[in-house]
Design a protein around this motif. Structure first.
Motif: not given
Lengths: 193, 295
Positions: A100-106, B189-195
């Protein structure tokens, strides 16, 4: 309502107490202007409440417009089915394993803002540009997490809620919007090995 | 007291996000979508101007909290805060957690909110000047206006749900659950921790039905909070608990709401310093009584 109007009197008592402590009296000047001031304050209050309520009409417009600080608060009112379509980024290593590539890269504006920006770029056909920018960042990222990523993809996936939250996180459909190779900087290579 | 509480929250909001909000100034101009007062701009500001405005807001926040030269610093801080948050939200996403902070600060900034517990009040007392007796109504008016703006915003939120294609069925468990599920998926999917809790409760639809009904009661019933003080407090407490529930199940953080400061206007905050003074006096008296006994 009677109880609430006492709020002002309480604050005033606090002010008075403060001035009395210091041996100061209150002046009774300008009382003639009270009705005018009250009318003005009432008008401002009325306008503010009107402005807060006015965005309600956006709910019935074909293309509603949200704003700030007056909003129609559309969050969580969209109609959803059993599936959800989302744009996201994945990194792949040489063996094809996904990261997973986190949003912070975008983007730098927080999760939701960056998500909206990703959606907008994909919608406007600029996924390749986004993909390249992310691949460049991954390439220069000296951290070990993305050290093995050789490819970055911007994808659109469709997920079934029941499957996803009962353990099956594989998308029902996935469409690759753009693929970019990761070019590593020397510093990133050293850390990676 | 409200000025101090709300001012501190607004100051901390800007200070805690200073680096993120500064970095936003460097975002691609293509993504600039101005909202509110920022709509006067057709192009984004130079990043350094955005930084100067953020620093200016922080600098003005201090006299706002302290109540120093409030006739100038009150409106100025409100205006700066409105601008920097509008600018922060002008990049393709409007966060709905900051609307009420700004509206509350605007009301306070243009009210005589520094006539007590402030440097201005202290300065006036030293100079021997008093308050106009005719100003009493203004204090209560500002507080009532803050309460009214709060409940109106909640009411608008409720209407948005009822007016949506889902209508009243929004409150049914499946519908609200899918809203939360979509949020959880995109977070993951965007790399943030969900609940994590959401996974555990996903299959209990009835729980989401309760949440939906509670949301409707709090949002559409919000105007009732203005009927009397007791109802206002009950509503404020329910709304406060609802936001904590949202945090646990949805991992959505409405910091202003969770802090409870948003609801402070529904309580007698002006009594707090009086209580503290009384407590101090009682403790001092007890100490005086206890001293000879020890001797």
């Amino acid at each position: 309502m009677r109880e609430r109007t006492e709020g002002g009197a309480k604050v005033y008592r606090l002010v008075s107490r403060s001035t009395e402590t210091h041996g100061i009296g209150t002046s009774a000047g300008q009382s003639l202007h009270i009705p005018v001031r009250k009318a003005l304050a009432g008008l401002v209050g009325f306008l503010l409440l009107g402005a807060t309520l006015a965005p309600i009409v956006q709910n019935w417009r074909p293309t509603p417009r949200d704003s700030f600080p007056f909003s129609y608060y559309p969050m969580f009112s969209a109609k959803r089915g059993d599936t959800y379509v989302v744009n996201y980024m994945v990194g792949l290593d040489e063996q094809g394993n996904r990261y997973t590539i986190p949003f912070s890269f975008a983007g730098s504006g927080g999760h939701n803002q960056t998500r909206r920006q990703i959606d907008r770029l994909v919608r406007e056909g600029k996924a390749a540009m986004l993909c390249q920018a992310i691949a460049d960042k991954v390439g220069s990222d000296a951290g070990p997490v993305y050290a093995h990523a050789v490819t970055v993809r911007v994808v659109t996936g469709e997920f079934r809620f029941d499957d996803y939250f009962n353990g099956n996180k594989t998308p029902e459909k996935e469409r690759i919007r753009a693929t970019c190779q990761v070019a590593r900087t020397e510093q990133a290579k050293e850390v990676g090995h | 007291m409200l000025r101090i509480l709300l001012g501190m929250f607004a100051f901390c909001l800007v200070a805690a996000n200073y680096f993120i909000w500064s970095a936003i100034g460097y975002t691609s101009p293509e993504l600039f979508k101005p909202v509110g007062v920022v709509s006067i701009l057709s192009q984004p500001l130079a990043p350094v101007v955005n930084q100067v405005l953020l620093i200016g807001t922080l600098l003005l926040g201090v006299p706002f909290i302290l109540g120093w030269r409030y006739q100038i610093t009150g409106p100025a801080f409100s205006a700066f805060l409105l601008w920097v948050i509008s600018y922060r939200l002008s990049w393709s996403m409007i966060y709905h957690s900051m609307h009420l902070v700004v509206l509350h600060i605007l009301v306070l900034g243009f009210s005589p909110a520094a006539d007590a517990l402030s440097l201005d009040a202290h300065r006036r007392s030293l100079a021997g000047a008093g308050q106009e007796a005719s100003r009493a109504w203004q204090y209560g008016f500002a507080i009532r206006l803050i309460c009214a703006v709060t409940v109106c915003a909640y009411f608008v939120t409720g209407i948005a749900k009822v007016a949506s294609p889902l209508g009243w069925s929004w409150a049914t468990g499946r519908s609200i659950r899918s809203q939360v599920a979509a949020d959880a998926i995109r977070k993951e999917l965007l790399g943030t921790s969900g609940a994590g809790l959401f996974y555990r409760v996903y299959n209990y639809v009835w729980l989401f039905t309760i949440m939906g009904l509670l949301s409707f009661i709090v949002e559409l019933g919000a105007p009732l909070a203005l009927l009397n003080k007791r109802l206002g407090r009950l509503w404020a407490a329910t709304a406060y608990l609802m936001h904590w529930g949202i945090l646990f199940i949805m991992a959505i953080e409405f910091r202003y709401h969770l802090s409870g400061i948003l609801y402070a206007s529904f309580f007698d905050m002006e009594r707090v310093p009086v209580w503290l003074n009384a407590l101090r006096a009682r403790l001092a008296a007890r100490l005086v009584r206890a001293t000879p006994a020890k001797a």
